[in-house]
Enzyme design. Structure first.
Site, mmCIF file in Angstrom:
data_model
loop_
_atom_site.group_PDB
_atom_site.id
_atom_site.type_symbol
_atom_site.label_atom_id
_atom_site.label_comp_id
_atom_site.label_asym_id
_atom_site.label_seq_id
_atom_site.Cartn_x
_atom_site.Cartn_y
_atom_site.Cartn_z
ATOM 1 N N LYS A 35 0.835 -1.215 0.000
ATOM 2 C CA LYS A 35 0.000 0.000 0.000
ATOM 3 C C LYS A 35 0.865 1.260 0.000
ATOM 4 O O LYS A 35 0.486 2.282 -0.554
ATOM 5 C CB LYS A 35 -0.944 0.007 1.210
ATOM 6 C CG LYS A 35 -0.240 0.255 2.524
ATOM 7 C CD LYS A 35 -1.200 0.401 3.690
ATOM 8 C CE LYS A 35 -0.439 0.798 4.941
ATOM 9 N NZ LYS A 35 -0.976 0.197 6.159
ATOM 10 N N ARG A 130 -7.473 0.785 16.481
ATOM 11 C CA ARG A 130 -7.963 0.899 15.118
ATOM 12 C C ARG A 130 -8.802 -0.364 14.910
ATOM 13 O O ARG A 130 -9.719 -0.589 15.672
ATOM 14 C CB ARG A 130 -6.801 1.062 14.116
ATOM 15 C CG ARG A 130 -7.240 1.783 12.846
ATOM 16 C CD ARG A 130 -6.121 1.934 11.821
ATOM 17 N NE ARG A 130 -5.619 0.657 11.346
ATOM 18 C CZ ARG A 130 -4.605 0.533 10.476
ATOM 19 N NH1 ARG A 130 -4.004 1.603 10.020
ATOM 20 N NH2 ARG A 130 -4.205 -0.658 10.073
#
Ligand SMILES: *Cc1c(COP(=O)(O)O)cnc(C)c1O
Length: 370
Positions: A35, A130
């Site tokens: 990513k 998260r």
């Protein structure tokens, strides 16, 4: 074409191989995180050739792009799928990370429709706040997932130091290992992946006597930038300059150091403060926040970034005379690398594309030669 990013493939290959060997020495496998580099197939190929057969990305588009480019790897979706992309996830990802039953039900239905088996890694919440299933819900969650056909739990994992800045320390790794043991025992499962975290796990790894059940890490930053993200210290033996951002001077003049006139908000809504340093040599680069996270750049020369707007970056060039057309080079931090690799305005320049293996032989003599 400027601006551009110089991408030294030999340095990336070197970092990747070193990390594979280092973590492998205690039995930890690496997934290469793509990513950070927007699923760039040329870099992805370097990772695979450097001994990383699993690639992981948070965007299904990037996984699709790498597959279409012919990259042979096991592809892992690194973010829990959104309901709107389930079909693509089953089609393009071998494994996805997950935390929601609603998503897993749809993955199961889609996998059944396509007569395939989609593998999943369940992420556990361990303090960084998260993604993750709360540990107290884990058994009930696994119990529900096991009722679903077409999907298979192949591992559990946790993430650290991304949102809350929580360190992956010995206690956290032992706890994750104990949860893996509990799941395996309770449900007679064998987990192929106990994925302990990301580049931030470096200090834990170097200092621990016992990696417990952790057998996998997902690495981005340490491969690309040669640093661990907790204190941003360079990792010994790795290159920190595999990527360089290069931009071009479009104006160079001596000007005052303090804006003059009636002062209001700047382009980004703040009231900037300036120190009076008299007149200074100022240069403007033809790049700004549209091209790169300017605050994540460090100049290679002894010059200072005073600030930037959407497409201008203002420099105090101090003792250096820069002319219009001169190239100015920068090191990048994580945020700057991410922004450059996703910007359509920055061209990519691959260096050492053909002599990775030649260079790797040379590198066993000295890592400072490139
Ligand atoms: C981005 C990300 C990583 C990679 O982190 P690095 O610090 O670049 O190694 C690993 N795991 C997850 C879940 C991520 O989102």
């Amino acid at each position: 074409m400027l601006p551009r990013i110089d991408i030294n493939l030999a340095k990336i290959a070197h970092n990747a191989k070193k990390l594979v060997d280092m973590y492998g020495s205690k039995g930890i496998d690496i997934m290469g995180v793509t990513k950070t580099i927007c699923g760039d197939p040329i870099i992805a190929k370097v990772l695979v050739n450097s001994g990383i057969p699993s690639l992981t990305d948070s965007k299904i588009m990037n996984i699709k792009k790498m597959r279409h480019a012919g990259i042979q790897a096991q592809f892992v979706l690194l973010r829990t799928p959104s309901l709107s992309e389930i079909e693509l996830v089953v089609k393009y990802a071998d494994i996805s990370i997950n935390t929601e039953l609603a998503v897993l039900k749809e993955l199961s239905a889609s996998a059944k429709r396509h007569n395939t088996l989609h593998k999943i890694i369940l992420m556990i919440e361990m303090g960084d706040l998260r993604e993750g299933i709360m540990p107290t819900d884990l058994k009930r969650f696994v119990h529900e997932v096991l009722k679903l056909e077409g999907i298979k739990i192949v591992g559990i994992g946790a993430n650290f130091a991304c949102f809350g800045g929580v360190k992956p320390n010995e206690a956290k790794m032992d706890y994750l290992s104990s949860l893996a043991n509990e799941v395996e025992k309770t449900f007679s499962l064998s987990l192929s992946f106990v994925s302990g975290g990301n580049s931030a796990n470096y200090n834990w790894f170097m200092n621990t006597e016992n990696i417990s059940k952790i057998n996998n890490l997902r690495l981005g930053e340490s491969i690309y930038l040669g640093r661990e993200p907790l204190c941003r210290m360079p990792i010994p033996g790795l290159f920190t300059d595999a990527f360089k951002f290069v931009s071009e001077v479009i104006e160079s003049k001596v000007k005052p150091s303090v804006p003059y006139g009636e002062i209001s908000q700047n382009a980004f809504g703040s009231l900037p403060q300036f120190q009076d340093r008299g007149h200074m040599k100022r240069a403007i680069l033809g790049v700004g926040f549209q091209d790169v996270l300017v605050t994540g750049l460090t100049p290679s020369l002894d010059i200072e970034i005073l600030g930037a707007s959407s497409d201008h970056t203002i420099l105090d060039t101090k003792k250096i005379d820069l002319k219009v057309g001169d190239e100015v080079t920068f090191d990048l931090n994580y945020g700057a690398l991410l922004s450059v690799m996703t910007s359509p305005y920055v061209s990519k320049n691959y260096i050492n594309a053909n002599n990775q293996s030649l260079w790797l032989m040379a590198s066993s003599v000295s890592v400072t030669r490139l």
